[in-house]
Design an enzyme around this catalytic site. Structure first.
Site: not given
Ligand code: NDP
Length: 309
Positions: A133, A136-137
Site C-alpha cells: 500500500c 499507507c507506507d
C-alpha cells in the site's frame, strides 16, 4: 434466537458498523474471522487516519476499535463464518465451529486480501520495506528509490503516487505491456522519474533487516540485474473475501460485492456490504470505517421499517 444484526468481519468497517449498531441498541454480534483486525494488523504505523496526530500502530488502532465496539455492548465471537443462506427473510449463517446463526440483517465486512508474489524474502522483509500500500507506507520512503511490481491500475497508481515522494520509481512489469487503463499508462509513461522495466520479474528482495535492493530477471534474455531500492511495493491485485457469498450476492467480474450506489444495500433485502469487500478503488481504513457506519444506519432503517426494533 434471531439476532437483529450479525456483522461478518473485524476490520475498520466491521468494528465501526458494530459501534453504530450497538449504540442504536441493535445488540450486534460480530464474527471476527481468522484474522481479527484485518489488513491493518499487518501494517505498522498508520499516519493518515484522522484523529491520531502522532500516528498509531495498525494493531493498536484495531485493539482500540474492538474495545470501543465492546464498550457499547457488541458481542464479539472469535469464529469464522464459512457458509450463508440468504434465501429466506431470516438470514442463516454457519460458523467454522458448527454454530448455525439466524439474523434479520447481516453486515458484510470481510475485506480483501492483497495478492503477494510468494517469494520468501517478501515475507521476511514485510513492513521492513515491503508493502502492498503506497498510500499507507509511501511517506516512509520519501527521498528514497523504490520499486513497484505490477502493470495494472493499482501498480500505475501506486507508482504515480510514489513518484511525487521519491526521486526514482522502478516499475517492474512482467510482460511487454501494461494492463492499466490508457490514462494511467500515459501518466507513468510520461513521468520523468518512473522507469519501466519491461518483461521483468522479481527474483529476490535483498536485505536482512531492511530492503536494500531487488534482484530481477529479464524474462526474454534471462539476464539478471540488481536495482538498489529501499522500498518494494507489491501491487498485483487484491482478492475480495467474498467467495462464501457467490451463490447469493451480485458481484463484479473480480468478485467485489455490488451495492446500490450511495448506499450499502446489496441485491438481498437485509444484507448490507461495507469496507473493502465492496470497494475496489479507495481501499482505505477511513473509507472502510465510513461504509461500516453507513451499513449500520442502513440496517437500522431496515429493522425499523420492518417493525423489528
Ligand atoms: P489487475 O488484476 O488489474 O492487475 C494486476 C497486475 O499485476 C497485472 O499487470 C498483472 O500482470 C500483474 N501481476 C499479477 N501477478 C503477478 C506476479 N505474480 N508477478 C508480477 N506481476 C503480476 O489488478 P489491479 O489491482 O491493478 O486492479 C484491479 C481492478 O481494480 C481493475 O479492474 C482496476 O481497473 C481497478 N482499479 C481501479 C482503480 C481506479 O479506478 N482508480 C485503482 C486501482 C484498481 P499481467 O498484466 O501480465 O497479468
Amino acid at each position: 434466537m434471531i439476532h437483529n444484526t450479525v456483522i461478518v468481519g473485524s476490520g475498520p468497517a466491521g468494528y465501526t458498523a458494530a459501534i453504530y449498531a450497538a449504540r442504536a441498541n441493535m445488540k450486534p454480534v460480530l464474527y471476527t474471522g481468522h484474522e481479527p483486525g484485518g489488513q491493518l494488523m499487518i501494517t505498522t504505523e498508520v499516519e493518515n487516519f484522522p484523529g491520531y496526530p502522532n500516528g498509531i500502530q495498525g494493531p493498536e488502532m484495531m485493539e482500540d476499535l474492538r474495545k470501543q465496539a465492546e464498550r457499547f455492548d457488541t458481542k464479539i465471537v472469535s469464529d469464522m463464518i464459512t457458509k450463508v443462506d440468504f434465501s429466506g427473510p431470516v438470514h442463516k449463517l454457519w460458523s467454522e465451529s458448527g454454530e448455525e446463526i439466524h439474523a434479520h440483517t447481516v453486515i458484510i465486512s470481510t475485506g480483501a486480501s492483497a495478492k503477494w508474489l510468494g517469494i520468501p524474502s517478501e515475507e521476511k522483509l514485510m513492513n521492513k520495506g515491503v508493502s502492498a500500500c503506497a498510500v499507507c507506507d509511501g511517506f516512509f520512503f520519501r527521498g528514497m528509490e523504490v520499486a513497484v511490481v505490477g502493470g495494472g491500475d493499482s501498480a500505475t497508481e501506486e507508482a504515480s503516487y510514489l513518484a511525487k515522494l521519491c526521486p526514482k520509481v522502478h516499475l517492474l512489469v512482467r510482460r511487454d505491456e501494461l494492463r492499466a487503463s490508457k490514462i494511467m499508462q500515459e501518466r507513468v509513461l510520461k513521468a520523468d522519474n518512473i522507469e519501466i522495466h519491461w518483461n521483468t520479474s522479481t527474483v529476490e528482495i535483498l536485505g536482512e533487516e531492511e530492503v536494500e535492493g531487488v534482484k530481477v530477471i529479464n524474462n526474454k534474455t534471462n539476464e539478471e540485474s540488481t536495482i538498489p531500492v529501499k522500498g518494494f511495493f507489491v501491487a498485483i491485485g487484491h482478492t475480495p473475501n467474498t467467495a462464501i457469498f457467490n451463490d447469493w450476492l451480485d458481484q463484479d467480474d473480480t468478485g467485489y460485492l455490488v451495492v446500490k450506489p450511495g448506499t450499502t444495500l446489496t441485491n438481498v433485502e437485509g444484507v448490507f456490504a461495507s469496507g473493502d469487500a465492496q470497494d475496489r478503488i479507495y481501499r482505505q481504513a477511513i473509507t472502510a470505517a465510513g461504509t461500516g457506519c453507513m451499513a449500520a444506519l442502513d440496517a437500522e432503517r431496515y429493522l425499523t421499517e420492518k417493525g423489528i426494533i
